[in-house]
Motif scaffolding. Structure first.
Motif, PDB file in Angstrom:
ATOM      1  N   ARG A  22       0.874  -1.177   0.000  1.00  0.00           N
ATOM      2  CA  ARG A  22       0.000   0.000   0.000  1.00  0.00           C
ATOM      3  C   ARG A  22       0.908   1.222   0.000  1.00  0.00           C
ATOM      4  O   ARG A  22       1.620   1.452   0.984  1.00  0.00           O
ATOM      5  CB  ARG A  22      -0.866   0.021   1.258  1.00  0.00           C
ATOM      6  CG  ARG A  22      -1.849  -1.093   1.361  1.00  0.00           C
ATOM      7  CD  ARG A  22      -2.278  -1.282   2.827  1.00  0.00           C
ATOM      8  NE  ARG A  22      -2.924  -2.550   3.007  1.00  0.00           N
ATOM      9  CZ  ARG A  22      -2.288  -3.714   3.188  1.00  0.00           C
ATOM     10  NH1 ARG A  22      -0.976  -3.749   3.229  1.00  0.00           N
ATOM     11  NH2 ARG A  22      -2.956  -4.831   3.330  1.00  0.00           N
ATOM     12  N   ASP A  23       0.891   1.994  -1.071  1.00  0.00           N
ATOM     13  CA  ASP A  23       1.686   3.225  -1.122  1.00  0.00           C
ATOM     14  C   ASP A  23       1.060   4.263  -0.205  1.00  0.00           C
ATOM     15  O   ASP A  23      -0.157   4.465  -0.210  1.00  0.00           O
ATOM     16  CB  ASP A  23       1.746   3.772  -2.545  1.00  0.00           C
ATOM     17  CG  ASP A  23       2.633   2.950  -3.461  1.00  0.00           C
ATOM     18  OD1 ASP A  23       3.556   2.283  -2.950  1.00  0.00           O
ATOM     19  OD2 ASP A  23       2.406   2.961  -4.677  1.00  0.00           O
ATOM     20  N   ILE A  24       1.906   4.917   0.582  1.00  0.00           N
ATOM     21  CA  ILE A  24       1.446   5.975   1.485  1.00  0.00           C
ATOM     22  C   ILE A  24       1.743   7.335   0.869  1.00  0.00           C
ATOM     23  O   ILE A  24       0.859   8.174   0.748  1.00  0.00           O
ATOM     24  CB  ILE A  24       2.112   5.840   2.868  1.00  0.00           C
ATOM     25  CG1 ILE A  24       1.706   4.498   3.508  1.00  0.00           C
ATOM     26  CG2 ILE A  24       1.739   7.016   3.766  1.00  0.00           C
ATOM     27  CD1 ILE A  24       2.491   4.145   4.749  1.00  0.00           C
ATOM     28  N   ALA A  25       2.989   7.552   0.472  1.00  0.00           N
ATOM     29  CA  ALA A  25       3.386   8.841  -0.115  1.00  0.00           C
ATOM     30  C   ALA A  25       4.748   8.684  -0.780  1.00  0.00           C
ATOM     31  O   ALA A  25       5.507   7.773  -0.464  1.00  0.00           O
ATOM     32  CB  ALA A  25       3.455   9.924   0.956  1.00  0.00           C
ATOM     33  N   ALA A  26       5.037   9.595  -1.707  1.00  0.00           N
ATOM     34  CA  ALA A  26       6.343   9.637  -2.364  1.00  0.00           C
ATOM     35  C   ALA A  26       6.648  11.088  -2.712  1.00  0.00           C
ATOM     36  O   ALA A  26       5.733  11.907  -2.879  1.00  0.00           O
ATOM     37  CB  ALA A  26       6.349   8.777  -3.623  1.00  0.00           C
ATOM     38  N   HIS A  27       7.942  11.397  -2.824  1.00  0.00           N
ATOM     39  CA  HIS A  27       8.368  12.749  -3.176  1.00  0.00           C
ATOM     40  C   HIS A  27       9.447  12.656  -4.252  1.00  0.00           C
ATOM     41  O   HIS A  27      10.400  11.887  -4.119  1.00  0.00           O
ATOM     42  CB  HIS A  27       8.913  13.467  -1.937  1.00  0.00           C
ATOM     43  CG  HIS A  27       9.283  14.888  -2.187  1.00  0.00           C
ATOM     44  ND1 HIS A  27       8.347  15.873  -2.403  1.00  0.00           N
ATOM     45  CD2 HIS A  27      10.496  15.491  -2.260  1.00  0.00           C
ATOM     46  CE1 HIS A  27       8.976  17.027  -2.593  1.00  0.00           C
ATOM     47  NE2 HIS A  27      10.270  16.815  -2.521  1.00  0.00           N
ATOM     48  N   TYR A  28       9.266  13.443  -5.311  1.00  0.00           N
ATOM     49  CA  TYR A  28      10.183  13.440  -6.449  1.00  0.00           C
ATOM     50  C   TYR A  28      10.781  14.827  -6.627  1.00  0.00           C
ATOM     51  O   TYR A  28      10.168  15.836  -6.286  1.00  0.00           O
ATOM     52  CB  TYR A  28       9.435  13.071  -7.743  1.00  0.00           C
ATOM     53  CG  TYR A  28       8.982  11.645  -7.797  1.00  0.00           C
ATOM     54  CD1 TYR A  28       9.733  10.694  -8.481  1.00  0.00           C
ATOM     55  CD2 TYR A  28       7.810  11.232  -7.166  1.00  0.00           C
ATOM     56  CE1 TYR A  28       9.319   9.365  -8.542  1.00  0.00           C
ATOM     57  CE2 TYR A  28       7.398   9.919  -7.225  1.00  0.00           C
ATOM     58  CZ  TYR A  28       8.154   8.987  -7.909  1.00  0.00           C
ATOM     59  OH  TYR A  28       7.756   7.689  -7.962  1.00  0.00           O
ATOM     60  N   ASN A  29      11.979  14.861  -7.214  1.00  0.00           N
ATOM     61  CA  ASN A  29      12.591  16.080  -7.712  1.00  0.00           C
ATOM     62  C   ASN A  29      12.700  15.855  -9.211  1.00  0.00           C
ATOM     63  O   ASN A  29      13.608  15.168  -9.662  1.00  0.00           O
ATOM     64  CB  ASN A  29      13.955  16.314  -7.064  1.00  0.00           C
ATOM     65  CG  ASN A  29      14.579  17.627  -7.488  1.00  0.00           C
ATOM     66  OD1 ASN A  29      14.018  18.362  -8.299  1.00  0.00           O
ATOM     67  ND2 ASN A  29      15.738  17.923  -6.947  1.00  0.00           N
TER      68      ASN A  29
END
Length: 184
Positions: A22-29
């Protein structure tokens, strides 16, 4: 501050097809993944997916635990004890006493510094600093977030650019993560 409720998470198959996450959150540049949070159910022994360039921090949040086998050594992954390893390392897991659920933090080793710790029982603490992304996951019990709400078992809070003040009840266990990101 963003609060993600466990009930709102969507199940999907693992990258290697061996379980559910289950994906909760991700952050990309741009196109570069800087960090990702997820929860996975592990019902049988087997290999982990490889994630080259990422550091992984795995914390068992339900069940008794497992042993992570790599070519170099075996490492216990016990309940509520974060274990850090290189995402490119071939890992095979052996469950110690039945199914588990784990909380996964993956971050870009070349771009992000991360720390993870667990807090047990009645406590009040400030997590992180103004220049960090702070994640608080409620493993069990209840966590009060100063003026921002409450977390119950399975819920996660994410704050960018400010510390998080938390208060735990006597039966609570919190997973606290601090991530230092590059200037964007």
């Amino acid at each position: 501050m963003q609060i993600i409720r466990q009930a709102d998470l969507v199940e999907k198959p693992w990258k290697n097809g061996g379980g559910i996450t289950r994906d909760i959150a991700a952050h990309y540049n741009g196109e570069t993944l800087l960090w990702r949070l997820s929860m996975a159910d592990v019902d049988q022994d087997g290999p982990f997916s490889a994630f080259a360039g990422l550091t992984r921090v795995l914390t068992v949040i339900r069940g008794s635990g497992m042993v992570l086998h790599s070519p170099e050594s075996d490492a216990p992954a016990d309940y509520a004890q974060p274990v850090t390893f290189d995402g490119a390392t071939p890992i095979t897991a052996s469950l110690t006493n039945g199914s588990i659920r784990d909380f996964n933090l993956m971050y870009a080793t070349a771009h992000v510094n991360g720390t993870a710790e667990t807090l047990h029982g009645s406590a009040q603490k400030s997590i992180g600093a103004a220049d960090q992304t702070v994640v608080v996951h409620c493993i069990t019990g209840q966590i009060d977030l100063a003026a921002s709400g409450q977390l119950r078992s399975g819920d996660t809070a994410i704050s960018t650019k400010e510390a998080v003040e938390i208060s735990l009840t006597s039966e609570s266990i919190a997973l606290c993560i601090s991530l230092t990101l590059p200037s964007e």
